[in-house]
Design an enzyme around this catalytic site. Structure first.
Site, PDB file in Angstrom:
ATOM      1  N   ASP A  62       0.786  -1.248   0.000  1.00  0.00           N
ATOM      2  CA  ASP A  62       0.000   0.000   0.000  1.00  0.00           C
ATOM      3  C   ASP A  62       0.812   1.289   0.000  1.00  0.00           C
ATOM      4  O   ASP A  62       0.236   2.368  -0.154  1.00  0.00           O
ATOM      5  CB  ASP A  62      -0.968   0.063   1.195  1.00  0.00           C
ATOM      6  CG  ASP A  62      -2.045  -1.000   1.125  1.00  0.00           C
ATOM      7  OD1 ASP A  62      -2.193  -1.615   0.050  1.00  0.00           O
ATOM      8  OD2 ASP A  62      -2.730  -1.229   2.135  1.00  0.00           O
ATOM      9  N   ASP A 116      -8.233  -7.596   9.321  1.00  0.00           N
ATOM     10  CA  ASP A 116      -7.710  -6.404   8.654  1.00  0.00           C
ATOM     11  C   ASP A 116      -7.665  -5.194   9.587  1.00  0.00           C
ATOM     12  O   ASP A 116      -6.969  -4.219   9.296  1.00  0.00           O
ATOM     13  CB  ASP A 116      -8.589  -6.042   7.456  1.00  0.00           C
ATOM     14  CG  ASP A 116      -8.570  -7.105   6.386  1.00  0.00           C
ATOM     15  OD1 ASP A 116      -7.482  -7.607   6.078  1.00  0.00           O
ATOM     16  OD2 ASP A 116      -9.648  -7.433   5.857  1.00  0.00           O
TER      17      ASP A 116
END
Length: 724
Positions: A186, A410
């Site tokens: 990311d 997550d």
């Protein structure tokens, strides 16, 4: 510094590239649940049947996965095997995450990097996969995965994180292992899309773009780890729902090239790229292509695709590979795709194209990816295990891998104190209604989730139940399980309103374990849950509905229906007319320093209405003497066309001393049409907290429902709702 050779080596049949096939050994999975870590490891020393033996370390091979027996992480495997049905996947190989400095030496319940590598040798593994994930200011756009290092701590990243990892990986004891590194998920994509000028931009990402520490950190990691002969660096490249638009696609490839030539790194330090890391984007859309049209309208114009050039991860990975080679990366570049949680099976998986009545109906009816929005990324409800790890499944693809092991959260659905530097991100809150990055949609996240990386049993069970391809190798959760759960009993109504019904029931039983429940209203499935409770909303006032519930297990066996239960919603109150108000709360906390609400007006009549004649009133109490200010955060028809003022109402009813009056400067609302959402926010001048628990107009619904405690006036006449 890099001794790697990227020339294509011949496969046994003389063709370029590597043999396609599973890269796990072929022993029965059903044994996994009963094996200890040592026995499990020893069993994996057996090579894949029919595969060529792994090549010794030296000049790097074209595809490190080809012919190599991979490491199975016993820490994850033990958790998976302990779950009902978990033995079906407990021996699948996955990546080990080095997500903080302490992970290098080991943390409670998880072995350190050296111990993992030693265990890999004990298993007879020839391939080891590790995630490098601790950049300064890590994940500037998602609080759930924030890291321990501050934005300027690039020195610590190099000396306390990358250098110790490199020292361990460079130990001659591990020279015969092919070590695949996944470099910083990311990070670089955030610099492309979230560092300024877009709806999802954050000040934190702007800081990281300005100081260059993402690029410096990635470049240093590539150079340092790439100097080790048996290390294969794969750089994270987000997913199609992040970078698939033309405004992001080439800029992302250029950003990757920039980072790969920073801090002394070169493109030769990059063996490949990985897409869909820890995400849910579907591998292949079987009934949907980007070139499809409906009555001359391309699927790119649908709400779901939203002008993207890709609809799935395989086409995105292959297209991105071509662009990366054009940017100067090696022509032998290999791609990985994380398929751990993008299966999207279960009852909701389509069996054919959607209807051709409109482009949105065609796309929504036929897409395998069942998320609410492609920008949703946290603990997605309805997701399933995807393709099992496989070598060279498609042209340009080195492997399907499991980068994010199924069952690891997550992020937490509410704030949880922790010593791992991980914050609370509202995208993990199932009640949050989103931001610019997900089109202001509900998050689709599962409730009651723990901190990122911690075990999330409910998610694991849902992933098993919705696996695609289905888990069919026998054993718990496989084809050998043909026994359906018992029917749920004790179905009852626990609460109801004019527009909602809340249900609960007694848990069903099963020989391997119940993984979830499907709820039916009037014979049609309306939702699923992993608990024994469900709230059905968006209903009509004063209407009777019939409910049943069915249980399911990991093998897909479904119970008989529960006994049917009739439930009638409450009657709506107040004045009624051709217009009605729908409301949803954008803030589920009644005790913070803002009131956030979404409103829309719907015309249920047969003639158009001049919006300039329409006003709405939302009643509340400021809880103090400080002045209250209203702000329009977003409106489908534009905030410039919305008026909003806070006034004293003078009402004697508790919770209604003030109201915000909402109007429209112009426009006509056609029959059957809605204004679209208007998002408003109230705050006090001193930013002190409200107590919304007794506010007259406050509701708890996070989806749009008719709301009778908001007044709608045509001129001075109340035509909808009940005034206090």
């Amino acid at each position: 510094m890099n001794t790697r050779s990227r020339g294509r080596r011949p496969s046994p049949d003389g063709a370029a590239g590597a043999r396609s096939g599973r890269f796990r050994p072929g022993r029965p999975r059903s044994a996994a649940a009963t094996l200890t870590a040592l026995v499990l490891g020893a069993s994996l020393a057996v090579a894949v049947p029919g595969a060529a033996p792994a090549e010794a370390a030296g000049p790097r091979v074209d595809n490190p996965y080809a012919g190599a027996t991979p490491y199975v992480n016993p820490d994850w495997s033990a958790q998976a095997a302990a779950e009902p049905g978990g033995g079906a996947i407990a021996d699948e190989p996955s990546f080990v995450w080095m997500d903080r400095i302490a992970a290098i030496t080991g943390t409670p319940g998880a072995r350190g990097l050296k111990e993992h590598l030693d265990t890999a040798l004990d298993q007879g593994a020839e391939l080891f996969q590790v995630v490098i994930y601790d950049l300064p200011g890590r994940d500037c756009s998602a609080l759930a995965s924030n890291g321990e290092l501050g934005p300027t701590e690039i020195g610590r990243y190099k000396s306390e994180y990358i250098d110790p990892i490199a020292d361990i990986l460079d130990d001659p004891a591990y020279a015969d292992l092919r070590i695949v590194t996944l470099i910083e998920p990311d990070s670089l994509p955030n610099l492309v899309t979230n560092a300024g000028g877009t709806a999802g931009s954050t000040p934190e990402c702007a800081v990281m773009k300005e100081n260059g520490n993402y690029e410096k950190g990635v470049g240093y990691a590539l150079k340092t780890l790439g100097a080790i002969p048996n290390v294969y660096n794969y750089v994270d490249a987000a997913h199609h729902g992040w970078l698939g638009w033309d405004s992001n696609f080439v800029p992302a490839a250029e950003q990757f090239k920039k980072a790969a030539t920073t801090e002394g790194a070169t493109v030769d330090d990059v063996h490949g790229f990985i897409v869909n890391t820890a995400n849910y984007s579907v591998l292949k859309e079987p009934y949907l292509k980007i070139t499809d049209t409906v009555d001359g309208t391309t699927v790119r114009q649908s709400k779901w695709v939203d002008w993207n050039y890709y609809v799935d991860e395989l086409t995105f990975a292959q297209g991105l590979r071509e662009e990366l080679v054009r940017q100067g990366f090696d022509s032998g570049l290999g791609m990985l795709i994380d398929t751990a949680r993008n299966g999207w099976g279960g009852d909701d998986r389509p069996t054919g194209p959607g209807p051709s009545t409109s482009v949105d109906a065609y796309v929504d009816g036929g897409r395998a990816d069942r998320r609410i929005h492609a920008g949703n990324w946290c603990n997605q409800s309805g997701a399933g295990v995807g393709e099992r790890p496989t070598t060279a499944p498609e042209p340009g693809i080195d492997a399907y891998v499991w980068a994010k092991p199924p069952g690891e959260s997550d992020g937490s659905s509410e704030p949880i104190d922790n010593d791992e530097g991980k914050g609370f991100d509202r995208m993990c809150d199932p009640t949050y209604e989103g931001n610019g990055r997900n089109g202001f949609s509900l998050t689709g996240a599962l409730p009651d989730s723990p901190v990122a990386g911690h075990w999330f049993s409910a998610q694991f069970q849902e992933l098993l139940a919705n696996a695609h391809p289905p888990l069919g190798d026998g054993g718990p959760g496989g084809e050998d399980d043909t026994t359906a759960p018992t029917a749920p009993t004790g179905l009852t109504v626990t609460a109801k309103s004019a527009t909602s019904v809340s249900l609960s029931w007694t848990a069903a039983t099963d020989d391997t374990g119940v993984t979830g429940y499907d709820v039916y209203r009037d014979g049609a499935r309306v939702g699923s849950t992993t608990t024994t409770a469900y709230a059905d909303s968006g209903l009509a006032p004063g209407t009777s509905y019939a409910y049943t519930v069915r249980a399911k297990d990991a093998a897909g066996n479904v119970s008989p229906s529960s006994a049917s239960l009739a439930a009638t919603t409450d009657e709506g109150g107040g004045a009624t007319g051709a217009l009605k108000v729908q409301y949803r709360t954008s803030d589920t906390s009644p005790g913070d320093n803002q009131i956030r609400l979404g409103l829309q007006v719907v015309n249920t009549g047969e003639s158009a209405v001049d919006l300039a004649d329409v006003t709405l009133r939302y009643w509340f109490t400021p809880d103090g003497e400080s002045a209250v200010t209203s702000t329009c955060d977003w409106a489908q028809l534009g905030c410039g066309g919305v008026t909003h003022t806070v006034e004293r109402s003078g009402a004697a009813v508790p919770g209604a001393s003030h109201h915000v009056e909402v109007g429209f400067s112009a426009g006509s609302l056609a029959p059957g049409a809605a204004t679209g959402e208007v998002q408003l926010r109230l705050n006090k001048a001193d930013w002190s907290d409200f107590d919304e628990s007794d506010d007259y107009s406050r509701g708890t619904s996070t989806g749009f429902t008719d709301h009778a405690r908001i007044g709608l006036y045509l001129g001075t006449t109340l035509t909808w709702g009940t005034a206090p």
